[in-house]
Design an enzyme around this catalytic site. Structure first.
Site, PDB file in Angstrom:
ATOM      1  N   SER A   1       0.840  -1.201   0.000  1.00 29.86           N
ATOM      2  CA  SER A   1       0.000   0.000   0.000  1.00 29.86           C
ATOM      3  C   SER A   1       0.879   1.256   0.000  1.00 29.86           C
ATOM      4  CB  SER A   1      -0.862   0.021   1.276  1.00 29.86           C
ATOM      5  OG  SER A   1      -1.559  -1.191   1.415  1.00 29.86           O
TER       6      SER A   1
ATOM      7  N   GLU B   1      -0.522  -5.667   5.602  1.00 31.60           N
ATOM      8  CA  GLU B   1       0.814  -5.626   4.984  1.00 31.60           C
ATOM      9  C   GLU B   1       1.734  -6.628   5.660  1.00 31.60           C
ATOM     10  OE1 GLU B   1       1.637  -1.478   5.582  1.00 31.60           O
ATOM     11  OE2 GLU B   1       1.355  -1.034   3.458  1.00 31.60           O
TER      12      GLU B   1
ATOM     13  N   GLY C   1       5.901  -0.567   0.298  1.00 32.61           N
ATOM     14  CA  GLY C   1       6.625   0.655   0.654  1.00 32.61           C
ATOM     15  C   GLY C   1       6.972   0.652   2.131  1.00 32.61           C
ATOM     16  N   ALA C   2       7.551   1.747   2.582  1.00 34.77           N
ATOM     17  CA  ALA C   2       7.863   1.891   4.015  1.00 34.77           C
ATOM     18  C   ALA C   2       7.963   3.374   4.331  1.00 34.77           C
ATOM     19  CB  ALA C   2       9.178   1.194   4.357  1.00 34.77           C
ATOM     20  N   ASP C   3       7.804   3.697   5.610  1.00 32.05           N
ATOM     21  CA  ASP C   3       7.902   5.092   6.023  1.00 32.05           C
ATOM     22  C   ASP C   3       9.326   5.464   6.405  1.00 32.05           C
ATOM     23  OD1 ASP C   3       5.092   5.701   5.815  1.00 32.05           O
ATOM     24  OD2 ASP C   3       4.839   4.300   7.476  1.00 32.05           O
TER      25      ASP C   3
ATOM     26  N   THR D   1       4.120   4.500  -3.442  1.00 32.23           N
ATOM     27  CA  THR D   1       5.215   3.963  -4.264  1.00 32.23           C
ATOM     28  C   THR D   1       4.771   2.723  -5.038  1.00 32.23           C
ATOM     29  OG1 THR D   1       6.809   4.801  -2.634  1.00 32.23           O
ATOM     30  CG2 THR D   1       7.626   3.184  -4.215  1.00 32.23           C
TER      31      THR D   1
ATOM     32  N   LYS E   1       6.314   1.126   9.344  1.00 27.65           N
ATOM     33  CA  LYS E   1       5.250   1.108   8.351  1.00 27.65           C
ATOM     34  C   LYS E   1       3.929   1.426   9.024  1.00 27.65           C
ATOM     35  CE  LYS E   1       4.957  -2.112   5.295  1.00 27.65           C
ATOM     36  NZ  LYS E   1       4.628  -1.056   4.286  1.00 27.65           N
TER      37      LYS E   1
ATOM     38  N   GLY F   1       2.106   4.380   7.815  1.00 32.43           N
ATOM     39  CA  GLY F   1       1.752   5.766   7.478  1.00 32.43           C
ATOM     40  C   GLY F   1       0.382   5.805   6.795  1.00 32.43           C
ATOM     41  N   GLY F   2       0.098   4.684   6.085  1.00 32.47           N
ATOM     42  CA  GLY F   2      -1.192   4.587   5.410  1.00 32.47           C
ATOM     43  C   GLY F   2      -2.203   3.731   6.176  1.00 32.47           C
TER      44      GLY F   2
END
Ligand code: DER
Length: 243
Positions: free
Chosen positions: A30, A108, A87-89, A33, A99, A101-102
């Site tokens: 998610s 995930e 992705g990752a923060d 990216t 992870k 942020g979303g």
């Protein structure tokens, strides 16, 4: 544009390296990216083979798969996944990551753990040394709504500050922007963002275990010892691969 092209670079490099004809079950993460991951998968023609399925890590991820014309798979049907790209923060020296942020970290992490290979794709802003250095909003923690007040108290006692050194809010329940009240995850839970002092962030695995044990915590946005590789797009057009 520099960040967007960096995301695209990382995503393309990871797909080219980790997705081949032999991979049939692919997890799609998610965030902002992973759409470039899907773009590359489509560009490489990987969707043509109908026995290749793509598993989502949330509502946004599912819509991405459907809109790209990829075959949507159900995680109930495919408990073992060849490769998941997400992705990752923020990512530290040991490829541990923050992870969530979303607010998608539960699904995930399920698809990350179920995958033989889990790969991070990110722009240069996420390439860090100690977690909490660039992503200062705190560790995203998914909690059962019934338990959020108690968990906030537990986290405060563990050392999460209510205010950051720069005066910005620290430990807090994540509130909606265009929605009154708290953010609600795809699983119907709340998200708490909990910053911790650098000393504690130097041992993310210990912090993960301590937070996960708090009753009411559903999942913690610390992914430790999970990534096989991390791809960072740089501003100068190069890609840094760490593994
Ligand atoms: O929430 C998450 O963990 C997502 O993967 C997200 O934070 C990734 O960040 P991005 O939008 O910069 O790709």
């Amino acid at each position: 544009p520099a960040v967007e092209s960096a995301k695209r670079l990382a995503a393309f490099a990871a797909v080219d390296r980790h997705i081949g004809l032999q991979h049939k079950v692919i997890g799609i993460g998610s965030g902002s990216t992973v759409p470039y991951v899907v773009d590359r998968i489509v560009a490489q023609g990987y969707q043509a083979n109908k026995d290749r399925v793509f598993l989502p890590t949330g509502f946004q991820s599912k819509e991405l798969i459907i809109k790209a014309g990829l075959t949507l798979g159900d995680v109930d049907q495919y408990a073992r996944i060849d490769v998941t790209i997400d992705g990752a923060d923020e990512v530290d020296n040991d490829l541990n990551s923050i992870k969530g942020g979303g607010a998608c970290q539960l699904r995930e992490k399920v698809l990350a753990e179920a995958a033989d290979t889990w790969v991070i794709v990110a722009d240069y802003r996420k390439n860090s040394h100690i977690l909490g250095t660039t992503w200062t909003q705190g560790i995203p923690i998914e909690v059962a709504p019934f338990a959020y007040a108690k968990v906030l108290t537990n986290l405060s006692h563990m050392g999460s500050p209510h205010k950051l050194p720069n005066g910005k809010p620290g430990l807090s329940l994540r509130m909606g922007k265009m929605k009154a009240g708290p953010v609600v995850s795809d699983n119907g839970n709340f998200i708490i963002d909990a910053p911790f002092p650098e000393e504690m962030m130097k041992d993310p695995l210990d912090l993960l275990h301590r937070i996960k044990m708090l009753t009411g915590v559903v999942e913690v946005g610390l992914f430790c010892n999970m990534a096989k590789a991390a791809y960072f797009g740089n501003e100068d057009g190069t890609v840094l691969i760490r593994s």
